[in-house]
Design a protein around this motif. Structure first.
Motif, PDB file in Angstrom:
ATOM      1  N   ALA A   1     -23.470  20.974  -1.017  1.00 18.86           N
ATOM      2  CA  ALA A   1     -22.192  20.394  -1.398  1.00 18.86           C
ATOM      3  C   ALA A   1     -22.367  18.898  -1.580  1.00 18.86           C
ATOM      4  CB  ALA A   1     -21.143  20.675  -0.336  1.00 18.86           C
ATOM      5  N   MET A   2     -21.807  18.372  -2.650  1.00 17.44           N
ATOM      6  CA  MET A   2     -21.931  16.944  -2.946  1.00 17.44           C
ATOM      7  C   MET A   2     -20.743  16.133  -2.423  1.00 17.44           C
ATOM      8  SD  MET A   2     -24.843  16.677  -4.559  1.00 17.44           S
ATOM      9  CE  MET A   2     -24.839  15.232  -5.634  1.00 17.44           C
ATOM     10  N   ASP A   3     -19.696  16.825  -2.011  1.00 19.03           N
ATOM     11  CA  ASP A   3     -18.509  16.159  -1.465  1.00 19.03           C
ATOM     12  C   ASP A   3     -17.989  16.968  -0.286  1.00 19.03           C
ATOM     13  OD1 ASP A   3     -17.620  13.862  -3.449  1.00 19.03           O
ATOM     14  OD2 ASP A   3     -18.325  15.551  -4.677  1.00 19.03           O
ATOM     15  N   MET A   4     -17.502  16.252   0.737  1.00 18.25           N
ATOM     16  CA  MET A   4     -17.048  16.918   1.946  1.00 18.25           C
ATOM     17  C   MET A   4     -16.005  16.057   2.659  1.00 18.25           C
ATOM     18  SD  MET A   4     -19.496  18.434   5.001  1.00 18.25           S
ATOM     19  CE  MET A   4     -20.401  19.425   3.795  1.00 18.25           C
TER      20      MET A   4
ATOM     21  N   SER B   1     -19.646  11.719   0.330  1.00 12.31           N
ATOM     22  CA  SER B   1     -19.943  12.058  -1.059  1.00 12.31           C
ATOM     23  C   SER B   1     -21.336  11.614  -1.459  1.00 12.31           C
ATOM     24  CB  SER B   1     -18.920  11.420  -2.005  1.00 12.31           C
ATOM     25  OG  SER B   1     -19.189  11.782  -3.350  1.00 12.31           O
ATOM     26  N   PHE B   2     -21.996  12.461  -2.250  1.00 16.60           N
ATOM     27  CA  PHE B   2     -23.221  12.089  -2.943  1.00 16.60           C
ATOM     28  C   PHE B   2     -22.928  11.806  -4.420  1.00 16.60           C
ATOM     29  CE2 PHE B   2     -26.282  14.539   0.077  1.00 16.60           C
ATOM     30  CZ  PHE B   2     -26.411  13.413   0.874  1.00 16.60           C
ATOM     31  N   ASN B   3     -21.652  11.825  -4.798  1.00 15.99           N
ATOM     32  CA  ASN B   3     -21.240  11.598  -6.187  1.00 15.99           C
ATOM     33  C   ASN B   3     -20.715  10.185  -6.425  1.00 15.99           C
ATOM     34  OD1 ASN B   3     -21.712  13.990  -7.719  1.00 15.99           O
ATOM     35  ND2 ASN B   3     -20.067  15.006  -6.604  1.00 15.99           N
ATOM     36  N   ASN B   4     -20.701   9.357  -5.385  1.00  9.38           N
ATOM     37  CA  ASN B   4     -20.063   8.055  -5.465  1.00  9.38           C
ATOM     38  C   ASN B   4     -20.982   7.004  -6.091  1.00  9.38           C
ATOM     39  OD1 ASN B   4     -18.049   5.945  -4.577  1.00  9.38           O
ATOM     40  ND2 ASN B   4     -19.856   5.265  -3.469  1.00  9.38           N
ATOM     41  N   ASP B   5     -20.554   6.433  -7.208  1.00 10.22           N
ATOM     42  CA  ASP B   5     -21.366   5.443  -7.917  1.00 10.22           C
ATOM     43  C   ASP B   5     -21.010   4.034  -7.460  1.00 10.22           C
ATOM     44  OD1 ASP B   5     -23.178   4.330  -9.594  1.00 10.22           O
ATOM     45  OD2 ASP B   5     -22.146   4.847 -11.460  1.00 10.22           O
ATOM     46  N   GLY B   6     -21.199   3.773  -6.167  1.00 10.15           N
ATOM     47  CA  GLY B   6     -21.037   2.451  -5.580  1.00 10.15           C
ATOM     48  C   GLY B   6     -19.610   2.085  -5.209  1.00 10.15           C
ATOM     49  N   PRO B   7     -19.428   1.184  -4.184  1.00 12.45           N
ATOM     50  CA  PRO B   7     -20.487   0.683  -3.289  1.00 12.45           C
ATOM     51  C   PRO B   7     -21.003   1.792  -2.385  1.00 12.45           C
ATOM     52  CG  PRO B   7     -18.349  -0.032  -2.487  1.00 12.45           C
ATOM     53  CD  PRO B   7     -18.102   0.631  -3.819  1.00 12.45           C
ATOM     54  N   LEU B   8     -22.255   1.631  -1.953  1.00 10.66           N
ATOM     55  CA  LEU B   8     -22.923   2.669  -1.191  1.00 10.66           C
ATOM     56  C   LEU B   8     -22.983   2.315   0.295  1.00 10.66           C
ATOM     57  CD1 LEU B   8     -25.992   3.234  -3.563  1.00 10.66           C
ATOM     58  CD2 LEU B   8     -23.732   4.303  -3.681  1.00 10.66           C
ATOM     59  N   GLY B   9     -23.036   3.359   1.123  1.00 14.25           N
ATOM     60  CA  GLY B   9     -23.171   3.147   2.553  1.00 14.25           C
ATOM     61  C   GLY B   9     -22.061   3.822   3.326  1.00 14.25           C
ATOM     62  N   THR B  10     -21.982   3.486   4.611  1.00 13.63           N
ATOM     63  CA  THR B  10     -20.949   4.040   5.474  1.00 13.63           C
ATOM     64  C   THR B  10     -20.086   2.910   6.017  1.00 13.63           C
ATOM     65  OG1 THR B  10     -22.373   5.888   6.118  1.00 13.63           O
ATOM     66  CG2 THR B  10     -20.478   5.446   7.511  1.00 13.63           C
TER      67      THR B  10
ATOM     68  N   VAL C   1     -13.449   6.948   8.210  1.00  8.97           N
ATOM     69  CA  VAL C   1     -14.839   6.667   7.877  1.00  8.97           C
ATOM     70  C   VAL C   1     -15.166   7.185   6.480  1.00  8.97           C
ATOM     71  CG1 VAL C   1     -17.245   6.891   8.635  1.00  8.97           C
ATOM     72  CG2 VAL C   1     -15.386   6.942  10.330  1.00  8.97           C
ATOM     73  N   GLN C   2     -15.879   6.379   5.722  1.00 10.31           N
ATOM     74  CA  GLN C   2     -16.338   6.753   4.388  1.00 10.31           C
ATOM     75  C   GLN C   2     -17.866   6.666   4.353  1.00 10.31           C
ATOM     76  OE1 GLN C   2     -14.288   3.759   2.093  1.00 10.31           O
ATOM     77  NE2 GLN C   2     -12.544   5.097   1.711  1.00 10.31           N
ATOM     78  N   THR C   3     -18.512   7.772   4.008  1.00 12.28           N
ATOM     79  CA  THR C   3     -19.959   7.811   3.860  1.00 12.28           C
ATOM     80  C   THR C   3     -20.261   8.166   2.409  1.00 12.28           C
ATOM     81  OG1 THR C   3     -20.384   8.419   6.159  1.00 12.28           O
ATOM     82  CG2 THR C   3     -22.087   8.991   4.559  1.00 12.28           C
ATOM     83  N   TYR C   4     -20.648   7.163   1.623  1.00 12.42           N
ATOM     84  CA  TYR C   4     -20.746   7.329   0.180  1.00 12.42           C
ATOM     85  C   TYR C   4     -22.118   6.926  -0.353  1.00 12.42           C
ATOM     86  CZ  TYR C   4     -15.636   7.814   0.113  1.00 12.42           C
ATOM     87  OH  TYR C   4     -14.348   8.238   0.315  1.00 12.42           O
ATOM     88  N   PHE C   5     -22.729   7.863  -1.089  1.00 13.33           N
ATOM     89  CA  PHE C   5     -24.003   7.607  -1.757  1.00 13.33           C
ATOM     90  C   PHE C   5     -23.949   8.176  -3.170  1.00 13.33           C
ATOM     91  CE2 PHE C   5     -24.974   7.787   2.780  1.00 13.33           C
ATOM     92  CZ  PHE C   5     -25.670   6.609   2.955  1.00 13.33           C
ATOM     93  N   PHE C   6     -24.945   7.827  -3.966  1.00 10.77           N
ATOM     94  CA  PHE C   6     -25.048   8.355  -5.326  1.00 10.77           C
ATOM     95  C   PHE C   6     -26.390   9.062  -5.422  1.00 10.77           C
ATOM     96  CE2 PHE C   6     -25.605   7.836 -10.025  1.00 10.77           C
ATOM     97  CZ  PHE C   6     -24.485   8.567 -10.398  1.00 10.77           C
ATOM     98  N   ARG C   7     -26.383  10.377  -5.189  1.00 13.38           N
ATOM     99  CA  ARG C   7     -27.635  11.125  -5.095  1.00 13.38           C
ATOM    100  C   ARG C   7     -27.552  12.426  -5.895  1.00 13.38           C
ATOM    101  NH1 ARG C   7     -29.309  10.136   1.240  1.00 13.38           N
ATOM    102  NH2 ARG C   7     -29.747   7.924   1.011  1.00 13.38           N
ATOM    103  N   ARG C   8     -27.288  12.307  -7.181  1.00 12.25           N
ATOM    104  CA  ARG C   8     -27.247  13.500  -8.024  1.00 12.25           C
ATOM    105  C   ARG C   8     -28.644  13.999  -8.371  1.00 12.25           C
ATOM    106  NH1 ARG C   8     -22.325  11.507 -12.009  1.00 12.25           N
ATOM    107  NH2 ARG C   8     -20.727  11.413 -10.381  1.00 12.25           N
ATOM    108  N   LYS C   9     -29.641  13.180  -8.033  1.00 14.12           N
ATOM    109  CA  LYS C   9     -31.037  13.592  -8.145  1.00 14.12           C
ATOM    110  C   LYS C   9     -31.666  13.469  -6.766  1.00 14.12           C
ATOM    111  CE  LYS C   9     -31.521  12.176 -12.987  1.00 14.12           C
ATOM    112  NZ  LYS C   9     -32.269  11.327 -13.946  1.00 14.12           N
ATOM    113  N   ASN C  10     -32.703  14.230  -6.527  1.00 16.97           N
ATOM    114  CA  ASN C  10     -33.295  14.279  -5.192  1.00 16.97           C
ATOM    115  C   ASN C  10     -34.260  13.113  -4.975  1.00 16.97           C
ATOM    116  OD1 ASN C  10     -33.421  15.398  -2.678  1.00 16.97           O
ATOM    117  ND2 ASN C  10     -35.001  16.882  -3.177  1.00 16.97           N
TER     118      ASN C  10
END
Length: 324
Positions: free
Chosen positions: A213-216, A233-242, A153-162
């Motif tokens: 933590a931004m990556d796990m 990851s919250f550091n992933n710059d696309g594609p986004l989602g799980t 499973v991959q859960t990837y978003f781009f959330r370096r800002k709140n």
């Protein structure tokens, strides 16, 4: 409550997920959204007008005092979930709380105690249980046609800002472990039909401003031998989602929310799995049905508690490493 009676629901939270629930509830027969509460009276009134539901009120306390509210759906910030869930139950209202139930095991256990004491319907929004894609896989498992050997499973978003899902500033901070990992930890045990008996986690650096933590990376093993590897990851710059890869004894399947394909990227028609292709709507339908039928819902607090116990154990493991 009979099937003919209208279930009167209040919606707490005027953000992205509040809008999803508002849209879903409109499609369920015999349901009325009678009140909406948000971060301010103005935003609640604006949300109610935009969504064409209920009336905007200033506080959850006002909602809980209303005679024309049978149940509450909480789509509020994570840190509010446990206290609000308990408040709803103690006010005699059925409650569905968006994931996660809580951000600590003690708070989750307190919610379970309140549900058991009141006997009301209390459900947590573990939407993956309801997505048609995951339901299709589960039906094959229940028919004895499929056994999971591994979930990747991959859960990837781009959330370096709140920011929230709409790109708006958040007043609270999201969390990879207590929020996003909860989806997969629960789904893995649910789909395998076997409790998690081993869990390991590592995490990357803590963000200097967000404090998380931004990556796990998480590894799970079920009692029946199935394993799960989860990357977040919250550091992933696309594609986004799980994105879920089911590796089993009779096939490989990739689930992307409500869509499903084979390991060879061949689409699988899941439109006949349930009455809707919207996982949130199916989740809300289960909540309403459980209220009407006076039964425990799928994804009840009691059913998902093993997930939160696993998350707490992983948190302890990560803390031990960071403090070493």
């Amino acid at each position: 409550m009979t099937d003919e009676q209208t279930v009167r629901i209040a919606l707490a939270g005027g953000g992205a997920f509040g809008a999803k629930h508002a849209a879903a509830l409109k499609r369920i027969k015999g349901v009325e959204v009678t009140a909406v509460v948000s971060s301010s009276l103005e935003s609640a009134q604006r949300f109610a007008e935009e969504q064409g539901v209920g009336r905007g009120v200033a506080t959850l306390d006002e909602v809980l005092a209303m005679d024309d509210v049978d149940a509450v759906i909480l789509a509020t910030p994570t840190h509010m979930h446990a206290a609000q869930t308990i408040a709803c139950l103690e006010a005699g209202k059925h409650v569905q709380v968006e994931i996660p139930l809580a951000d600590s095991l003690a708070d989750a256990e307190a919610c379970l105690e309140a549900q058991q004491r009141t006997g009301l319907v209390a459900m947590v929004g573990h939407t993956r249980r309801f997505n048609p894609s995951h339901q299709w896989v589960r039906q094959r498992i229940e028919a004895g046609e499929y056994n999971i050997q591994q979930m990747d499973v991959q859960t990837y978003f781009f959330r370096r800002k709140n920011l929230n899902a709409l790109g708006q500033p958040r007043s609270w901070t999201d969390h990879l472990l207590w929020h996003h990992a909860a989806h997969t930890v629960d789904l893995f045990a649910y789909q395998t039909g076997s409790p998690v008996v081993q869990a390991n986690a590592v995490q990357g650096p803590i963000h200097p401003e967000l404090g998380i933590a931004m990556d796990m990376s998480i590894q799970l093993r079920a009692e029946n031998g199935a394993i799960c590897t989860l990357s977040l990851s919250f550091n992933n710059d696309g594609p986004l989602g799980t994105f879920f890869r089911y590796i089993g004894d009779t096939g490989t399947y990739l689930a992307r929310y409500d869509d499903l394909v084979t390991g060879k990227d061949e689409p699988i028609d899941v439109r006949g799995v349930d009455v809707s292709m919207d996982g949130i709507e199916l989740q809300d339908r289960e909540f309403v049905a459980a209220i009407r039928e006076g039964r425990e819902p799928n994804s009840s607090i009691a059913e998902v508690m093993p997930c939160y116990r696993t998350l707490a154990a992983l948190e302890e493991q990560l803390a031990a490493v960071s403090n070493a």
